[in-house]
Design an enzyme around this catalytic site. Structure first.
Site, PDB file in Angstrom:
ATOM      1  N   GLY A   1      10.923  -5.868   1.094  1.00 51.46           N
ATOM      2  CA  GLY A   1      10.023  -4.650   0.668  1.00 51.46           C
ATOM      3  C   GLY A   1      10.255  -3.736   1.709  1.00 51.46           C
ATOM      4  O   GLY A   1      10.604  -3.809   2.974  1.00 51.46           O
ATOM      5  N   CYS A   2       9.836  -2.545   1.481  1.00 43.86           N
ATOM      6  CA  CYS A   2       9.949  -1.264   2.506  1.00 43.86           C
ATOM      7  C   CYS A   2       8.865  -1.411   3.686  1.00 43.86           C
ATOM      8  O   CYS A   2       9.309  -1.479   4.809  1.00 43.86           O
ATOM      9  CB  CYS A   2       9.710  -0.034   1.925  1.00 43.86           C
TER      10      CYS A   2
END
Length: 325
Positions: A134-135
């Site tokens: 995930g970012c």
């Protein structure tokens, strides 16, 4: 040439991935699958690619491509693999969170490797299936992993992170509407963000006795793209020791760089870079970390993983200039 398929082709991450793949010297895009846009030009959605491609969105999935990127919403990658046949020889890179955690990292005979290159480059190089991080998780991990490596996260960790509107995806919602987002900031999912599990998993991989409290407060910013993380914890390390630790840990990480000057977000927007800055004040080590949420936090990292899986230079098609001005 590496024959590539993309599922979920109308979103932000797919658009950035297509942009990168079109200039990659070793890839050919076989199809871009979209149930809602089938038959329409890819440029009808990704208008920044006008003049670069004549691809149309496909209503079919070729099961025999060399690598399949799943750019679907969370929960949908599992459904795609249930509903469509994919050749056992096809490598998969999933950009959703469906397979990121160790207790749910398999689908049938496929086991997904967590794809943070700075943590497990060797495992990625040997993998057939990747769960792209995930970012927010990417930025937080890159800020903390060197400290975890020497078991220096024994005290509570406090993290503040602000992200642009593209982090919420391309679907319209109240908190991405211009009139709401402009000149505005807001906290969401405070101390309960879905990426904390990924971060804890990786920190424990390096520091098996890790059990410190990780306090993360995410914030919506009034800009389009980028993530700015500030993390601090009590530490006995001097600034010089911390800098040496981070430089050594990331010596083989071509996209991670330490800055002697305080950071600002424009340094990384439109790049696959992660920039870090260290500061020591009143017994606390402060780490600031910046990435582009759509590149190093999503599509750029996915392509970096593909390069590693196919034994290419991991920087291929990813040496991009920041939109600094």
């Amino acid at each position: 040439m590496i024959n590539v398929g993309i599922v979920g082709g109308s979103g932000y991450t797919a658009g950035e991935l297509i942009r990168l793949l079109l200039v990659h010297p070793k890839t050919k895009i076989d199809f871009v699958f979209s149930t809602s846009r089938a038959g329409k030009p890819v440029t009808s959605v990704h208008q920044d690619l006008l003049g670069d491609t004549n691809l149309e969105f496909s209503s079919e999935i070729n099961p025999n491509v060399d690598v399949l990127f799943l750019c679907t919403g969370h929960g949908n990658s599992t459904k795609i693999l249930q509903d469509f046949t994919v050749s056992p020889g096809t490598k998969i890179i999933d950009l959703s969170r469906d397979f990121r955690l160790a207790d749910n990292n398999s689908f049938g005979n496929r086991k997904f490797i967590y794809g943070l290159p700075e943590l497990q480059k060797s495992a990625i190089s040997d993998a057939d299936n990747i769960a792209n991080p995930g970012c927010f998780a990417t930025a937080i991990q890159l800020a903390l992993l060197p400290a975890a490596h020497i078991s220096a996260l024994e005290n509570g960790i406090h993290i503040h992170g602000i992200t642009g509107s593209t982090g919420a995806g391309s679907s319209l919602r109240d908190t991405t509407h211009f009139s709401w987002r402009d000149n505005n900031v807001s906290i969401y999912k405070a101390l309960d963000h879905q990426h904390v599990g990924e971060v804890t998993q990786s920190l424990t991989q390096l520091f098996p006795d890790y059990n410190s409290e990780l306090n993360f407060v995410p914030v919506r910013g009034n800009f389009s793209r980028g993530i700015f993380i500030s993390a601090y914890t009590e530490s006995d390390l001097s600034l010089e020791q911390a800098q040496s630790l981070y430089e050594e840990f990331y010596a083989d990480a071509p996209f991670v760089h330490l800055s002697e000057e305080p950071l600002h977000l424009k340094q990384v927007v439109n790049t696959n870079k992660c920039l870090l800055h260290l500061q020591k004040e009143n017994g606390k080590l402060l780490v600031t970390c910046i990435i582009d949420n759509l590149l190093k936090g999503a599509s750029g990292q996915a392509l970096q993983n593909m390069n590693l899986m196919f034994k290419l230079d991991e920087k291929t098609a990813l040496q991009l200039k920041a939109t600094h001005f």
